[in-house]
Write an enzyme that holds these catalytic residues in place. Sequence first.
Site, short mmCIF file in Angstrom:
data_model
loop_
_atom_site.label_atom_id
_atom_site.label_comp_id
_atom_site.label_asym_id
_atom_site.label_seq_id
_atom_site.Cartn_x
_atom_site.Cartn_y
_atom_site.Cartn_z
CB CYS A 264 -0.89 -0.06 1.26
SG CYS A 264 -2.13 -1.31 1.03
C1 UDX Z 1 -0.85 0.13 5.63
C2 UDX Z 1 -1.74 0.84 6.51
O1 UDX Z 1 -1.45 0.97 7.90
C3 UDX Z 1 -3.48 0.59 6.51
O2 UDX Z 1 -4.22 1.53 7.01
C4 UDX Z 1 -3.74 0.50 4.77
O3 UDX Z 1 -4.96 0.35 4.46
C5 UDX Z 1 -2.80 -0.35 4.22
O4 UDX Z 1 -1.53 -0.02 4.38
P1 UDX Z 1 0.31 -2.35 5.96
O5 UDX Z 1 0.87 -2.01 4.45
O6 UDX Z 1 -0.50 -3.62 6.35
O7 UDX Z 1 -1.17 -1.22 6.45
O8 UDX Z 1 1.17 -2.02 7.02
P2 UDX Z 1 1.71 -1.20 8.28
O9 UDX Z 1 1.48 -2.02 9.49
O10 UDX Z 1 0.95 0.22 8.25
O11 UDX Z 1 3.34 -0.94 8.07
C6 UDX Z 1 3.78 -0.42 6.55
C7 UDX Z 1 5.30 -0.38 6.54
O12 UDX Z 1 5.56 0.85 7.44
C8 UDX Z 1 5.97 -1.65 7.19
O13 UDX Z 1 7.17 -1.86 6.27
C9 UDX Z 1 6.69 -1.23 8.55
O14 UDX Z 1 7.72 -1.88 8.85
C10 UDX Z 1 6.87 0.29 8.35
N1 UDX Z 1 6.73 1.21 9.44
C11 UDX Z 1 5.59 1.36 10.22
C12 UDX Z 1 7.80 1.96 9.80
O15 UDX Z 1 8.93 1.54 9.30
N2 UDX Z 1 7.80 2.78 10.93
C13 UDX Z 1 6.75 2.95 11.61
O16 UDX Z 1 6.63 3.62 12.66
C14 UDX Z 1 5.31 2.08 11.38
#
Ligand code: UDX
Length: 427
Positions: A264
């Site tokens: 996403c």
């Molecule tokens: C995301 C959104 O959270 C969700 O609401 C939307 O519908 C789809 O995209 P998702 O892709 O499942 O969900 O993952 P998420 O848990 O949000 O993490 C995304 C990425 O960001 C991961 O690679 C994670 O490692 C990274 N991340 C997250 C960080 O590097 N730092 C953070 O503080 C949080």
Amino acid sequence: MRISVIGTGYVGTVSAACFAQLGHEVICVDIDKSKIDMINAGIPPIYEEGLAELLEKHAGKKLSGTSDYRYAVMNSDVSFICVGTPSGPSGNIELGIVKAASASLGDALKDKKDYHVIVVKSTVVPETTEKVVLPIIEKYSKKRSGDFGIAMNPEFLREGKAIYDFMHPDKIVIGSLDKKAGDLVASLYSGLDCEITRTNPRTAEMIKYVNNAFLATKISFSNEIGNICKQLDINTYEVMKAVGKDFRIGPHFLNSGAGFGGSCFPKDVKALIGKAKSIGYEPLILESVIKVNEKQPGRMVLLLKKELGDLKCKKIAVLGLAFKNDTDDIRESRAIPVINELLDNGAEVSAYDPMANENMSRIFGNIKYNSSAADALKEADACLVMTEWDEFKKLNKEFDMMENKLIIDGRHMLTPRKDTKYVGLCW
Ligand code: UDX
């Protein structure tokens, strides 16, 4: 209510199972017959926590599957388009599957006498529902908007927590052209305790993109601050913990590290950039969000080279291949550019992920996959932590098996230990 859900991917299957759990009768539609067979047998075509239980409970009762659009439309009051919107070569979304689904729905709607609402749940850039989906349905159904309803209802589901997020939403957004269609869609969610935001379709489409773009911006911002902090010998986690106490900022999504991956954030930010450019606007912040994210994995390798020098024939343990913890999904995983760079530098890669080894082996056939972190670490010259798996926090004596005890932590996961050189990516 009777609902049909077009597409049995991650969003479609989760939504279908959750609507059934809310008491609706749901028909899943997919042109891929093997997926429909699985749904009818109560087996999820994708892995998602809690999904198998819901499908087993409702398959053959409140939930069924078919490849027949006409049957699905005739036997439901509302159809959700939940098909994929892959990225094109320039980052813009490809609408081919959305268009095909719209044409099939329109065709099936042709002979239907009763009122029917079509809802776009796929993530599509602003104006798509009104300017792409609606005209196709009008063309194929030979009806006018108003004879049937049209709405846009984005999802905000985290992978791994999608069922929980569907059942406990912090917002439900429904964008419709007229009140009647919006009311019908809103009634589907009456079993959930959540205020419903009503808008027009293009605003609903924009809310979805802004939500993801803002979260991605928080991460890239945190990474930029982290990169600055690192040079000044400041622990960015201490900084962000304090900053996050400001209620206007909040403590979430401020974890710096190797950057964001997944299906996403990268895709949605790029699609929003593409849309902005198509209307003549240069989105400077959004472009920087992507640039910072793309540079972050390279910084892992830079730190590694600073410690080890030439990487030729060095054995590097890579812990974590999935784009985040608790999933086997490797799409846009930050481990991919890191492994590529390690291989380009002549290093040997010894990898381990609790769930994603198999998926990654389809991209890299030339690295070693291990069934435990301990095995990956054996005789390694360094270890890179790429994914925030809980089990990595507990690692301790496993590091004693390394040839050279050096850890580069890309996720702020490990506690520095005696006799092991610990290097944090941004701290
Ligand atoms: C995301 C959104 O959270 C969700 O609401 C939307 O519908 C789809 O995209 P998702 O892709 O499942 O969900 O993952 P998420 O848990 O949000 O993490 C995304 C990425 O960001 C991961 O690679 C994670 O490692 C990274 N991340 C997250 C960080 O590097 N730092 C953070 O503080 C949080």
